[in-house]
Motif scaffolding. Structure first.
Motif, short mmCIF file in Angstrom:
data_model
loop_
_atom_site.label_atom_id
_atom_site.label_comp_id
_atom_site.label_asym_id
_atom_site.label_seq_id
_atom_site.Cartn_x
_atom_site.Cartn_y
_atom_site.Cartn_z
N VAL A 17 58.61 16.94 61.05
CA VAL A 17 59.91 17.58 61.24
C VAL A 17 60.25 17.63 62.72
O VAL A 17 59.37 17.56 63.59
N VAL A 18 61.54 17.77 62.99
CA VAL A 18 62.05 17.70 64.37
C VAL A 18 62.34 19.12 64.86
O VAL A 18 63.23 19.80 64.36
N HIS A 19 61.57 19.53 65.86
CA HIS A 19 61.73 20.86 66.46
C HIS A 19 60.97 20.84 67.78
O HIS A 19 59.93 20.18 67.90
N HIS A 20 61.46 21.56 68.78
CA HIS A 20 60.82 21.50 70.09
C HIS A 20 59.56 22.34 70.18
O HIS A 20 58.49 21.84 70.57
N ASP A 21 59.64 23.60 69.85
CA ASP A 21 58.51 24.51 70.05
C ASP A 21 57.47 24.34 68.95
O ASP A 21 57.76 23.86 67.85
N PHE A 22 56.26 24.81 69.24
CA PHE A 22 55.19 24.77 68.25
C PHE A 22 55.35 25.83 67.18
O PHE A 22 54.68 25.78 66.15
N ALA A 23 56.25 26.78 67.41
CA ALA A 23 56.49 27.85 66.45
C ALA A 23 57.98 27.99 66.18
O ALA A 23 58.82 27.63 67.02
N LEU A 24 58.31 28.53 65.03
CA LEU A 24 59.68 28.83 64.67
C LEU A 24 59.77 30.32 64.38
O LEU A 24 59.12 30.83 63.47
N GLU A 25 60.51 31.01 65.25
CA GLU A 25 60.62 32.47 65.15
C GLU A 25 59.25 33.14 65.11
O GLU A 25 59.00 34.07 64.36
N GLY A 26 58.37 32.63 65.97
CA GLY A 26 57.04 33.22 66.12
C GLY A 26 56.00 32.75 65.13
O GLY A 26 54.83 33.11 65.25
N VAL A 27 56.38 31.93 64.17
CA VAL A 27 55.44 31.45 63.15
C VAL A 27 55.12 29.99 63.44
O VAL A 27 56.03 29.16 63.57
N PRO A 28 53.84 29.63 63.57
CA PRO A 28 53.49 28.24 63.86
C PRO A 28 54.05 27.28 62.82
O PRO A 28 53.93 27.52 61.60
N LEU A 29 54.66 26.22 63.27
CA LEU A 29 55.20 25.22 62.34
C LEU A 29 54.11 24.63 61.47
O LEU A 29 54.35 24.31 60.30
N ALA A 30 52.91 24.48 62.01
CA ALA A 30 51.82 23.89 61.25
C ALA A 30 51.39 24.76 60.08
O ALA A 30 50.66 24.29 59.20
N SER A 31 51.84 26.01 60.05
CA SER A 31 51.48 26.90 58.94
C SER A 31 52.60 27.01 57.91
O SER A 31 52.45 27.72 56.91
N LEU A 32 53.71 26.32 58.14
CA LEU A 32 54.86 26.40 57.24
C LEU A 32 55.01 25.10 56.45
O LEU A 32 54.66 24.02 56.92
N THR A 33 55.54 25.22 55.25
CA THR A 33 55.88 24.04 54.47
C THR A 33 57.33 23.67 54.74
O THR A 33 58.11 24.46 55.26
N LEU A 34 57.69 22.47 54.34
CA LEU A 34 59.06 22.02 54.54
C LEU A 34 60.05 22.96 53.86
O LEU A 34 61.11 23.28 54.42
N ARG A 35 59.74 23.43 52.68
CA ARG A 35 60.66 24.30 51.94
C ARG A 35 60.86 25.65 52.62
O ARG A 35 61.86 26.32 52.37
#
Length: 209
Positions: A46-64
């Motif tokens: 997925v396309v996003h700059h930071d390693f986290a989204l609203e404080g939550v690591p992207l690697a811990s989130l699913t696409l949904r």
């Protein structure tokens, strides 16, 4: 004339790293755009700059679990097949979660001579090279990082623009293609163009167009 790329698309009035931002970059007359890529927990790039989204690591989130404005890299490649795209793979050495393999598989499905991959992480570049991904570019902000480039098999180097002088550009171009980031002043863009850089990344297309 160097390639002119929008930094994370063109985020003037819209969210950066979105399909809308990429569309705006092309509508502004740029040749393409630079974007940032992460891998989700369920293995989607997925396309996003930071390693986290609203404080939550992207690697811990699913696409949904991601908001609709965060595009997949596949959606970008499918939407803009004729654009020049610099894919920056976000990665933290030394570990890998398989993002290099995922990127290699995706790019094999969307082959393009206008797409290349860069990273600040030299280990990610080594992995990508072993997977046959290319061309590759080494991103760096500290001049000593350039010493790694000959070991990585990169075709591009992506220095912070403030590191560049006419002599340095001449030295780099003897071996690599050169992308300068982030160039937001017209006079600086004109100088870098005169020195022969191959690509410029900007937040303000009027500085380059």
């Amino acid at each position: 004339m160097p390639l002119r790329l929008g930094h994370r698309g063109l985020a003037q009035g819209v969210r950066e790293n979105t399909l809308e931002a990429f569309r705006k970059a092309l509508e502004a007359g740029l040749d393409g755009f630079e974007l940032d890529v992460h891998l989700t927990q369920d293995g989607v790039l997925v396309v996003h700059h930071d390693f986290a989204l609203e404080g939550v690591p992207l690697a811990s989130l699913t696409l949904r679990e991601l908001p609709p404005y965060v595009p997949t890299l596949e959606a970008v490649l499918r939407s803009f097949p004729r654009a020049w795209i610099n894919v920056e793979l976000k990665s933290l050495p030394p570990e890998t979660d398989g993002r290099e393999e995922a990127l290699a598989r995706l790019l094999a499905r969307y082959p393009s001579e206008k797409v290349w991959v860069s990273s600040f992480d030299p280990l990610a570049l080594v992995r990508l090279g072993r997977l046959g991904v290319g061309p590759l570019g080494l991103l760096y902000e500290k001049p000593e990082a350039l010493a790694l480039a000959p070991c990585l098999g990169v075709a591009w180097v992506h220095p912070w623009e403030a590191l560049l002088t006419e002599g340095e550009v001449r030295r780099l171009k003897a071996r690599y293609r050169v992308l300068a980031w982030t160039v937001n002043e017209r006079a600086r863009a004109q100088a870098l163009t005169a020195w022969g850089v191959d690509a410029l990344v900007t937040d303000f297309p009027e500085a380059l167009v």
